[in-house]
Design a protein around this motif. Structure first.
Motif, PDB file in Angstrom:
ATOM      1  N   ALA A   1      27.558   6.338   3.892  1.00  0.00           N
ATOM      2  CA  ALA A   1      28.443   6.966   2.842  1.00  0.00           C
ATOM      3  C   ALA A   1      28.728   8.207   2.968  1.00  0.00           C
ATOM      4  CB  ALA A   1      28.031   6.521   1.527  1.00  0.00           C
ATOM      5  N   LEU A   2      27.392   9.284   2.988  1.00  0.00           N
ATOM      6  CA  LEU A   2      28.109  10.759   3.566  1.00  0.00           C
ATOM      7  C   LEU A   2      28.793  10.904   4.734  1.00  0.00           C
ATOM      8  CD1 LEU A   2      24.381  11.614   2.450  1.00  0.00           C
ATOM      9  CD2 LEU A   2      26.492  12.629   1.554  1.00  0.00           C
ATOM     10  N   LEU A   3      28.447  10.291   5.784  1.00  0.00           N
ATOM     11  CA  LEU A   3      29.109  10.316   7.037  1.00  0.00           C
ATOM     12  C   LEU A   3      30.769   9.786   6.889  1.00  0.00           C
ATOM     13  CD1 LEU A   3      26.507   9.047   9.714  1.00  0.00           C
ATOM     14  CD2 LEU A   3      27.636  11.402   9.708  1.00  0.00           C
ATOM     15  N   VAL A   4      30.955   8.827   6.380  1.00  0.00           N
ATOM     16  CA  VAL A   4      32.143   8.447   6.135  1.00  0.00           C
ATOM     17  C   VAL A   4      32.888   9.279   4.993  1.00  0.00           C
ATOM     18  CG1 VAL A   4      33.848   6.704   5.059  1.00  0.00           C
ATOM     19  CG2 VAL A   4      31.688   5.875   6.551  1.00  0.00           C
ATOM     20  N   SER A   5      32.435   9.781   4.205  1.00  0.00           N
ATOM     21  CA  SER A   5      33.080  10.625   3.391  1.00  0.00           C
ATOM     22  C   SER A   5      33.545  12.086   3.861  1.00  0.00           C
ATOM     23  CB  SER A   5      32.097  10.616   1.920  1.00  0.00           C
ATOM     24  OG  SER A   5      33.120  11.542   0.930  1.00  0.00           O
ATOM     25  N   ILE A   6      32.635  12.584   4.585  1.00  0.00           N
ATOM     26  CA  ILE A   6      32.890  13.810   5.141  1.00  0.00           C
ATOM     27  C   ILE A   6      34.078  13.719   6.320  1.00  0.00           C
ATOM     28  CG2 ILE A   6      32.009  15.653   6.667  1.00  0.00           C
ATOM     29  CD1 ILE A   6      29.287  15.392   5.091  1.00  0.00           C
ATOM     30  N   LEU A   7      33.656  12.721   7.438  1.00  0.00           N
ATOM     31  CA  LEU A   7      34.570  12.243   8.383  1.00  0.00           C
ATOM     32  C   LEU A   7      36.012  12.022   7.818  1.00  0.00           C
ATOM     33  CD1 LEU A   7      32.243  10.585  10.703  1.00  0.00           C
ATOM     34  CD2 LEU A   7      33.373  12.783  11.337  1.00  0.00           C
ATOM     35  N   ALA A   8      36.057  11.250   6.601  1.00  0.00           N
ATOM     36  CA  ALA A   8      37.517  11.073   6.085  1.00  0.00           C
ATOM     37  C   ALA A   8      38.003  12.227   5.525  1.00  0.00           C
ATOM     38  CB  ALA A   8      37.212  10.025   5.039  1.00  0.00           C
ATOM     39  N   ALA A   9      37.338  13.210   4.818  1.00  0.00           N
ATOM     40  CA  ALA A   9      37.864  14.341   4.383  1.00  0.00           C
ATOM     41  C   ALA A   9      38.267  15.292   5.527  1.00  0.00           C
ATOM     42  CB  ALA A   9      36.700  15.112   3.491  1.00  0.00           C
ATOM     43  N   ALA A  10      37.748  14.922   6.656  1.00  0.00           N
ATOM     44  CA  ALA A  10      38.349  16.048   7.811  1.00  0.00           C
ATOM     45  C   ALA A  10      39.413  15.047   8.476  1.00  0.00           C
ATOM     46  CB  ALA A  10      37.342  16.051   8.782  1.00  0.00           C
ATOM     47  N   GLY A  11      39.772  14.199   8.082  1.00  0.00           N
ATOM     48  CA  GLY A  11      41.222  13.351   8.549  1.00  0.00           C
ATOM     49  C   GLY A  11      41.192  12.302   9.502  1.00  0.00           C
ATOM     50  N   TYR A  12      39.843  11.834   9.698  1.00  0.00           N
ATOM     51  CA  TYR A  12      39.552  10.973  10.950  1.00  0.00           C
ATOM     52  C   TYR A  12      39.425   9.373  10.027  1.00  0.00           C
ATOM     53  CZ  TYR A  12      37.951  15.030  13.580  1.00  0.00           C
ATOM     54  OH  TYR A  12      38.041  16.182  14.195  1.00  0.00           O
ATOM     55  N   ARG A  13      39.794   8.547  10.956  1.00  0.00           N
ATOM     56  CA  ARG A  13      39.866   7.091  10.674  1.00  0.00           C
ATOM     57  C   ARG A  13      38.648   6.462  11.162  1.00  0.00           C
ATOM     58  NH1 ARG A  13      43.307   2.984   9.160  1.00  0.00           N
ATOM     59  NH2 ARG A  13      43.276   1.095   9.942  1.00  0.00           N
ATOM     60  N   VAL A  14      37.809   6.134   9.767  1.00  0.00           N
ATOM     61  CA  VAL A  14      36.335   5.826  10.367  1.00  0.00           C
ATOM     62  C   VAL A  14      36.405   4.229   9.965  1.00  0.00           C
ATOM     63  CG1 VAL A  14      33.964   6.234   9.690  1.00  0.00           C
ATOM     64  CG2 VAL A  14      35.991   8.113   9.605  1.00  0.00           C
ATOM     65  N   GLY A  15      35.569   3.363  10.770  1.00  0.00           N
ATOM     66  CA  GLY A  15      35.171   2.184  10.324  1.00  0.00           C
ATOM     67  C   GLY A  15      33.665   2.049  10.311  1.00  0.00           C
ATOM     68  N   ALA A  16      33.167   1.454   9.162  1.00  0.00           N
ATOM     69  CA  ALA A  16      31.656   1.305   8.766  1.00  0.00           C
ATOM     70  C   ALA A  16      31.175  -0.103   8.643  1.00  0.00           C
ATOM     71  CB  ALA A  16      31.448   2.210   7.789  1.00  0.00           C
ATOM     72  N   TYR A  17      30.228  -0.248   9.316  1.00  0.00           N
ATOM     73  CA  TYR A  17      29.572  -1.719   9.327  1.00  0.00           C
ATOM     74  C   TYR A  17      28.131  -1.356   8.571  1.00  0.00           C
ATOM     75  CZ  TYR A  17      27.257  -6.034  10.372  1.00  0.00           C
ATOM     76  OH  TYR A  17      26.420  -7.436  10.407  1.00  0.00           O
ATOM     77  N   THR A  18      28.040  -2.040   7.372  1.00  0.00           N
ATOM     78  CA  THR A  18      26.692  -1.661   6.724  1.00  0.00           C
ATOM     79  C   THR A  18      26.191  -3.198   6.074  1.00  0.00           C
ATOM     80  OG1 THR A  18      27.869  -1.744   4.581  1.00  0.00           O
ATOM     81  CG2 THR A  18      27.411   0.341   5.941  1.00  0.00           C
ATOM     82  N   SER A  19      24.918  -3.356   5.617  1.00  0.00           N
ATOM     83  CA  SER A  19      24.445  -4.458   5.090  1.00  0.00           C
ATOM     84  C   SER A  19      23.247  -4.075   4.477  1.00  0.00           C
ATOM     85  CB  SER A  19      24.071  -5.486   6.311  1.00  0.00           C
ATOM     86  OG  SER A  19      23.108  -5.134   7.174  1.00  0.00           O
TER      87      SER A  19
ATOM     88  N   SER B   1      31.051  16.099  -2.231  1.00  0.00           N
ATOM     89  CA  SER B   1      31.502  16.365  -3.610  1.00  0.00           C
ATOM     90  C   SER B   1      32.062  15.022  -4.154  1.00  0.00           C
ATOM     91  CB  SER B   1      32.369  17.309  -4.179  1.00  0.00           C
ATOM     92  OG  SER B   1      33.517  17.151  -3.413  1.00  0.00           O
ATOM     93  N   ARG B   2      32.560  14.036  -3.271  1.00  0.00           N
ATOM     94  CA  ARG B   2      33.167  12.969  -3.811  1.00  0.00           C
ATOM     95  C   ARG B   2      32.458  11.656  -3.230  1.00  0.00           C
ATOM     96  NH1 ARG B   2      38.757  12.186   0.096  1.00  0.00           N
ATOM     97  NH2 ARG B   2      37.667  11.385   2.004  1.00  0.00           N
ATOM     98  N   VAL B   3      31.605  11.945  -2.506  1.00  0.00           N
ATOM     99  CA  VAL B   3      30.818  10.627  -1.935  1.00  0.00           C
ATOM    100  C   VAL B   3      30.388   9.604  -3.219  1.00  0.00           C
ATOM    101  CG1 VAL B   3      28.600  11.654  -1.817  1.00  0.00           C
ATOM    102  CG2 VAL B   3      29.140   9.822  -0.368  1.00  0.00           C
ATOM    103  N   PHE B   4      30.287   8.305  -2.832  1.00  0.00           N
ATOM    104  CA  PHE B   4      29.736   7.394  -4.005  1.00  0.00           C
ATOM    105  C   PHE B   4      29.231   6.350  -3.373  1.00  0.00           C
ATOM    106  CE2 PHE B   4      30.035   3.835  -6.790  1.00  0.00           C
ATOM    107  CZ  PHE B   4      29.111   4.145  -7.470  1.00  0.00           C
ATOM    108  N   LEU B   5      27.951   5.673  -3.614  1.00  0.00           N
ATOM    109  CA  LEU B   5      27.623   4.721  -3.438  1.00  0.00           C
ATOM    110  C   LEU B   5      26.776   3.688  -4.320  1.00  0.00           C
ATOM    111  CD1 LEU B   5      27.051   2.761  -0.553  1.00  0.00           C
ATOM    112  CD2 LEU B   5      24.932   4.024  -0.303  1.00  0.00           C
ATOM    113  N   SER B   6      27.291   2.698  -4.598  1.00  0.00           N
ATOM    114  CA  SER B   6      26.984   1.965  -5.617  1.00  0.00           C
ATOM    115  C   SER B   6      25.389   1.364  -5.666  1.00  0.00           C
ATOM    116  CB  SER B   6      27.712   0.566  -6.172  1.00  0.00           C
ATOM    117  OG  SER B   6      27.112  -0.028  -7.033  1.00  0.00           O
TER     118      SER B   6
END
Length: 452
Positions: free
Chosen positions: A71-89, A299-304
């Motif tokens: 979640a942190l990686l996705v949030s930071i990379l998205a804030a930097a303008g990158y298109r990110v795919g994430a697979y989790t389970s 500052s904006r990351v969230f993970l339920s």
């Protein structure tokens, strides 16, 4: 865009109209729920030309902290303008949560299309539920024009389906005792399995302050460029802010000062964030991430479901803790909260978990226990789990219910304003209870990705 001509040459052998039907069928496709090994899944991936993604990959393994780190990686990379795919389970509320692009879960239709392609390509090869889903996620990502993909290892590392992909950088979060039937009963054995995601000559990060020696040895044996917490990078807490720096390299004194705490509760999230910054540091020549993007992402990351606090007259705390390490962290985080008038615990677990080790850290913090069953063939019998509660907390009342939702409802009826309800024990427990507060969870998800 990758060609799908090979996978579209004939109609799929199975076709289902809904995602639920696909998932129900996949659960019965293989005789075992878990069947570690790469031979079968790799053979299907090669037919689909999925083995070598056309985008850089970060693979994340570990006992605890994987979901938060992703979640942190996705949030930071998205804030930097990158298109990110994430697979989790696993997922909490909907299967779609497992496959996200740009911070958004993909649609039922997109998943069903990917499932059809996997089904056509597999021939007579049996796949587990997780293997089928991993291939489908890679199939979705292949057409998504990603800048980078992040893959969460499901179990272990060396023989997990995710390991069919060679990561550009590997991250190990923590190593603790869990899944002993498959990974071994001590940290060093488990560490060797998780280090299986390392690749010769490629960077890797191990974010744990107390490292397993087997991980360090595995990296040395493969000549993996391991970044180790305390040796190669470090962090310092400083009240409401924290600092990160690279260690022992005067030529490149990279550091970030006065960073905001992640919008995830608990000091353990600083450790996760430190590992994430080390990962991004290894990729800095390929992915520019500014200080501002890091701050915004934190500052904006969230993970339920990770020490998620739902305020109200009766406060709810929801945490997917299901092993001893996670339960101890949950106990520490509860101690840091304002004391509640009374604390009620709602818990459901899988039978292959060490219930004594999970429940003991919480025993002195709970005024009454509500035990419920989870919807899984591996679910622990509520009556048996209640007996474990009586062993670790013999003077505290405990009630058992066939379903975790019923246990949660009973706890709510007992609670008065100023009380706290803590839900933990498994993803299935937290996910079932979260469905009762779905609008709030959806609101959090929307707030997390407003800039995507």
């Amino acid at each position: 865009m990758r060609s799908h001509l090979a996978s579209r040459s004939a109609p799929a052998r199975k076709h289902f109209a809904s995602l639920d039907d696909w998932l129900a069928w996949q659960e019965s496709l293989h005789v075992r729920e878990i069947d570690l090994g790469l031979e079968r899944v790799r053979s299907v991936a090669e037919r689909l030309t999925l083995s070598v993604p056309q985008y850089p990959v970060i693979s994340v393994a570990g006992t605890n902290g994987k979901g938060s780190s992703i979640a942190l990686l996705v949030s930071i990379l998205a804030a930097a303008g990158y298109r990110v795919g994430a697979y989790t389970s696993p997922h909490l509320r909907r299967y779609n949560e497992r496959v996200q692009i740009g911070g958004r879960s993909v649609s039922d239709k997109r998943l069903c299309t990917a499932f059809e392609r996997v089904e056509h390509a597999r021939g007579d090869t049996p796949l587990t539920y997780f293997e089928f889903g991993t291939l489908a996620a890679l199939e979705v990502f292949g057409d998504a024009d990603l800048d980078i993909g992040i893959l969460e290892v499901g179990l272990g590392g060396r023989l997990d389906a995710v390991n069919l992909v060679d990561p550009d950088v590997a991250l190990i979060t923590t190593i603790a005792i869990d899944h002993v039937a498959w990974l071994g009963g001590d940290r060093e054995s488990i560490g060797r399995e998780k280090a299986g995601i390392f690749r010769p000559g490629r960077p890797a990060v191990y974010a744990e302050p107390d490292p397993a020696v087997s991980v360090i040895d595995a990296a040395a044996g493969m000549q993996t460029k391991l970044q180790l917490y305390g040796r190669d990078f470090q962090y310092q807490l400083d009240g409401k802010v924290w600092h990160w720096s690279r260690v022992g390299n005067a030529a490149e004194p990279q550091r970030y000062d006065s960073l905001p705490r992640p919008r995830l509760n608990g000091d353990c999230q600083i450790q996760n964030a430190a590992g994430v910054l080390a990962v991004l540091d290894t990729l800095r020549d390929r992915f520019f991430v500014s200080d501002g993007a890091i701050r915004l992402g934190l500052s904006r990351v969230f993970l339920s479901g990770r020490f998620e606090i739902v305020a109200g007259p009766v406060e709810h705390v929801l945490d997917v803790a299901h092993n001893a390490q996670a339960a101890k962290a949950l106990a520490r985080q509860l101690d840091a909260l304002q004391p509640a008038a009374r604390t009620y615990a709602v818990v459901g677990m899988l039978m292959d978990k060490d219930a004594v080790a999970v429940l003991t850290p919480l025993a002195s913090k709970v005024d009454r226990w509500f035990v419920g069953g989870v919807k899984s063939a591996r679910g622990a019998a509520p009556a048996e789990l209640a007996e474990v509660v009586r062993r670790v907390a013999p003077r505290v009342p405990v009630s058992s219910y066939q379903e975790i939702v019923t246990a949660s409802q009973a706890a709510k009826r007992c609670a008065a304003p100023g009380d706290r309800i803590v839900v933990f024990g498994s993803f299935l427990s937290v996910g079932a209870v979260l469905k009762g507060i779905q609008p709030l969870a959806d609101q959090h998800e929307e707030l997390s990705w407003t800039n995507n």
